[in-house]
Design an enzyme around this catalytic site. Structure first.
Site, PDB file in Angstrom:
ATOM      1  N   SER A  87      -8.890  -8.167 -12.795  1.00 39.56           N
ATOM      2  CA  SER A  87      -7.920  -9.244 -12.594  1.00 39.56           C
ATOM      3  C   SER A  87      -8.514 -10.439 -11.858  1.00 39.56           C
ATOM      4  O   SER A  87      -7.810 -11.422 -11.612  1.00 39.56           O
ATOM      5  CB  SER A  87      -6.732  -8.711 -11.791  1.00 39.56           C
ATOM      6  OG  SER A  87      -7.107  -8.384 -10.469  1.00 39.56           O
ATOM      7  N   THR A 104      -4.656 -10.322  -9.152  1.00 40.75           N
ATOM      8  CA  THR A 104      -5.173 -11.424  -8.329  1.00 40.75           C
ATOM      9  C   THR A 104      -5.536 -10.854  -6.983  1.00 40.75           C
ATOM     10  O   THR A 104      -5.025  -9.812  -6.606  1.00 40.75           O
ATOM     11  CB  THR A 104      -4.035 -12.453  -8.103  1.00 40.75           C
ATOM     12  OG1 THR A 104      -3.686 -13.029  -9.340  1.00 40.75           O
ATOM     13  CG2 THR A 104      -4.413 -13.560  -7.141  1.00 40.75           C
ATOM     14  N   THR A 125      -8.296 -15.460  -9.064  1.00 40.55           N
ATOM     15  CA  THR A 125      -7.740 -14.641 -10.153  1.00 40.55           C
ATOM     16  C   THR A 125      -8.341 -14.997 -11.507  1.00 40.55           C
ATOM     17  O   THR A 125      -8.842 -16.115 -11.691  1.00 40.55           O
ATOM     18  CB  THR A 125      -6.211 -14.869 -10.229  1.00 40.55           C
ATOM     19  OG1 THR A 125      -5.633 -13.940 -11.142  1.00 40.55           O
ATOM     20  CG2 THR A 125      -5.865 -16.273 -10.698  1.00 40.55           C
ATOM     21  N   ARG A 143      -4.120 -22.199 -19.832  1.00 41.20           N
ATOM     22  CA  ARG A 143      -2.977 -21.849 -18.980  1.00 41.20           C
ATOM     23  C   ARG A 143      -3.433 -21.724 -17.516  1.00 41.20           C
ATOM     24  O   ARG A 143      -4.436 -21.090 -17.218  1.00 41.20           O
ATOM     25  CB  ARG A 143      -2.379 -20.524 -19.444  1.00 41.20           C
ATOM     26  CG  ARG A 143      -1.188 -20.013 -18.593  1.00 41.20           C
ATOM     27  CD  ARG A 143      -1.624 -19.011 -17.555  1.00 41.20           C
ATOM     28  NE  ARG A 143      -0.492 -18.414 -16.832  1.00 41.20           N
ATOM     29  CZ  ARG A 143      -0.622 -17.682 -15.733  1.00 41.20           C
ATOM     30  NH1 ARG A 143      -1.813 -17.444 -15.229  1.00 41.20           N
ATOM     31  NH2 ARG A 143       0.439 -17.168 -15.132  1.00 41.20           N
ATOM     32  N   VAL A 144      -2.691 -22.342 -16.635  1.00 38.74           N
ATOM     33  CA  VAL A 144      -2.988 -22.252 -15.200  1.00 38.74           C
ATOM     34  C   VAL A 144      -1.791 -21.625 -14.504  1.00 38.74           C
ATOM     35  O   VAL A 144      -0.654 -22.022 -14.746  1.00 38.74           O
ATOM     36  CB  VAL A 144      -3.271 -23.655 -14.613  1.00 38.74           C
ATOM     37  CG1 VAL A 144      -3.435 -23.584 -13.101  1.00 38.74           C
ATOM     38  CG2 VAL A 144      -4.528 -24.248 -15.255  1.00 38.74           C
ATOM     39  N   GLY A 145      -2.047 -20.627 -13.691  1.00 39.60           N
ATOM     40  CA  GLY A 145      -0.963 -19.971 -12.962  1.00 39.60           C
ATOM     41  C   GLY A 145      -0.762 -20.600 -11.595  1.00 39.60           C
ATOM     42  O   GLY A 145      -1.136 -21.747 -11.347  1.00 39.60           O
ATOM     43  N   ASP A 146      -0.178 -19.825 -10.700  1.00 39.17           N
ATOM     44  CA  ASP A 146       0.105 -20.333  -9.354  1.00 39.17           C
ATOM     45  C   ASP A 146      -1.115 -20.306  -8.437  1.00 39.17           C
ATOM     46  O   ASP A 146      -1.208 -21.096  -7.485  1.00 39.17           O
ATOM     47  CB  ASP A 146       1.227 -19.506  -8.713  1.00 39.17           C
ATOM     48  CG  ASP A 146       0.906 -18.016  -8.661  1.00 39.17           C
ATOM     49  OD1 ASP A 146       0.135 -17.528  -9.527  1.00 39.17           O
ATOM     50  OD2 ASP A 146       1.418 -17.336  -7.763  1.00 39.17           O
ATOM     51  N   THR A 152       0.939 -13.053  -5.406  1.00 38.86           N
ATOM     52  CA  THR A 152       0.388 -12.511  -6.640  1.00 38.86           C
ATOM     53  C   THR A 152       1.577 -12.206  -7.549  1.00 38.86           C
ATOM     54  O   THR A 152       2.717 -12.139  -7.087  1.00 38.86           O
ATOM     55  CB  THR A 152      -0.417 -11.213  -6.407  1.00 38.86           C
ATOM     56  OG1 THR A 152       0.432 -10.233  -5.806  1.00 38.86           O
ATOM     57  CG2 THR A 152      -1.621 -11.456  -5.508  1.00 38.86           C
ATOM     58  N   GLY A 153       1.278 -11.999  -8.815  1.00 38.45           N
ATOM     59  CA  GLY A 153       2.354 -11.690  -9.750  1.00 38.45           C
ATOM     60  C   GLY A 153       2.597 -12.852 -10.693  1.00 38.45           C
ATOM     61  O   GLY A 153       1.742 -13.720 -10.857  1.00 38.45           O
ATOM     62  N   GLY A 202       2.839 -15.926 -12.132  1.00 36.82           N
ATOM     63  CA  GLY A 202       2.545 -17.241 -11.591  1.00 36.82           C
ATOM     64  C   GLY A 202       3.573 -18.291 -11.954  1.00 36.82           C
ATOM     65  O   GLY A 202       3.864 -19.201 -11.167  1.00 36.82           O
TER      66      GLY A 202
HETATM   67  N1  ASP Z   1      -0.421 -15.060 -10.117  1.00 31.19           N
HETATM   68  C1  ASP Z   1      -1.473 -14.939 -11.076  1.00 31.19           C
HETATM   69  C2  ASP Z   1      -1.231 -15.866 -12.212  1.00 31.19           C
HETATM   70  O1  ASP Z   1      -0.099 -16.050 -12.581  1.00 31.19           O
HETATM   71  C3  ASP Z   1      -1.639 -13.577 -11.614  1.00 31.19           C
HETATM   72  C4  ASP Z   1      -1.376 -12.441 -10.688  1.00 31.19           C
HETATM   73  O2  ASP Z   1      -1.269 -12.619  -9.505  1.00 31.19           O
HETATM   74  O3  ASP Z   1      -1.252 -11.300 -11.122  1.00 31.19           O
HETATM   75  O4  ASP Z   1      -2.176 -16.355 -12.783  1.00 31.19           O
END
Ligand code: ASP
Length: 360
Positions: free
Chosen positions: A92, A212, A230, A240-243, A263-264, A266
């Site tokens: 991850s 992450t 991450t 694609r860009v997450g948080d 995490t999780g 995004g």
């Molecule tokens: N938060 C991260 C994202 O959305 C992924 C993760 O934390 O599992 O890219």
């Protein structure tokens, strides 16, 4: 640190006196009362602390040893997560992270330094296995905060980073299985016999997942810093860009107050700017646990899309928040029970249960 249950949380946060059963519909504090009110928390004397997501045992050990050498929390958290970025078995983060839908690993990372109140981040960075180091260079050696894609890669190369293939065999095989089982109508098929008819359907185990590492730390000088790094959502649309690399969403720290990260899913944190909210709630006097639970509550309440909710209308995807404050208090929290986080209190790494809104 005592864990509080949902009922106590509702009492202590004094958001409303409504019954716990109506938690989904309770108003949430959307904007901190006075976000500029300077209410620095008095710190405990030189008590270092570091928090991370559940995949950070070795990272926390290294980070704490650096902190105990008297170094800055930023040095510590970056060195810590570099171990995870280098680890091919953590699928991850960094090298070995699961790729995008085209089989290319794209990494996101950000760092934030409390004492100088500066931050740096990179997003959709290919071929460089330590995006957190590049994020630090953006902080230190550019007038910018966020670099993406091609520009981030060029910047890294100018600073001497070498390009390498980040796709391990294990990650390539996982991606290929996902691709072959994505759609019955396309031409990609998993191995099959001539007897089989229903080939290429989505199996639960091939569904995309998140992962992450976030780490926040308070060093011996009472300074805070944090990092989140991450490979993001597996099999994502390229670009694609997450948080994680977004300051305020995937991480935030204020040297007078505390530090937080997530995490999780995004997308949920991008829509809610969860990390900056957690820090601002702590500034207003909430404990790290209360602040993390408020972030969970905000994500849950603001979700209007049925596809993202369970049968009871609750946000069904995982999000986990981590926070420490200037006094060395800490917590992790998720919407549902069952999550854990890690804390290093200067003696050893301990795994703790996350606080939660709903029992699974
Ligand atoms: N938060 C991260 C994202 O959305 C992924 C993760 O934390 O599992 O890219």
């Amino acid at each position: 640190m005592n864990k509080i249950n949902r009922r106590e949380f509702l009492k202590t946060t004094a958001l409303t006196g409504a019954a716990a059963a109506t938690i989904n519909r309770l108003p949430v504090l959307l904007i901190p009362g006075d976000i500029f009110a300077a209410t620095p928390l008095s710190m405990s004397a030189n008590k270092p602390i570091a928090i991370s997501s559940g995949n950070g045992t070795k990272a926390l050990e290294l980070a704490m040893s650096i902190i105990k050498d008297g170094k800055d929390a930023l040095d510590a958290v970056i060195a810590g997560v570099n171990l995870v970025e280098d680890d091919p078995n953590d699928m991850s983060v960094g090298y070995g992270g699961l790729p995008n839908e085209e089989g290319i690993v794209e990494l996101d990372a950000a760092v934030m330094h409390g004492p100088s109140y500066r931050a740096g981040s990179v997003a959709a960075l290919r071929n460089i296995k330590n995006p957190s180091k590049v994020a630090r260079l953006v902080l230190e050696r550019s007038d910018h905060v966020l670099l993406v894609g091609e520009g981030a890669l060029k910047f890294a190369k100018i600073h001497g980073f070498k390009e390498e293939n980040l796709l391990t065999e294990k990650a390539r095989e996982a991606w290929l299985k996902w691709k072959e089982n994505l759609n019955k109508e396309d031409d990609w098929l998993p191995p099959h016999t001539i007897e089989e008819t229903d080939i290429g359907q989505i199996y639960e185990k091939y569904l995309r997942h998140y992962g992450t590492i976030h780490m926040s730390a308070l060093d011996m000088n009472g300074n805070l810093s944090c990092v989140t790094t991450t490979s993001g959502l597996s099999f994502k649309i390229p670009g694609r860009v997450g948080d994680s690399p977004i300051i305020g969403a995937g991480l935030y720290c204020d040297n007078e107050v505390g530090s937080a990260g997530s995490t999780g899913r995004g997308e949920a944190n991008l829509l809610n700017c969860s990390s900056v909210m957690i820090v601002e709630w702590m500034r207003q006097g909430k404990s790290p646990e209360e602040a993390c639970l408020l972030a969970c509550k905000r994500v849950n309440e603001r979700c209007r899309e049925k596809r993202l909710q369970d049968a009871q209308g609750r946000f069904k995807h995982g999000v986990t928040f981590y926070a420490i404050n200037k006094r060395g208090e800490y917590s992790g929290a998720g919407i549902f029970s069952g999550g854990t986080y890690l804390i290093h209190d200067g003696t050893e790494v301990k795994r703790k249960d996350c606080a939660y809104l709903f029992k699974r």
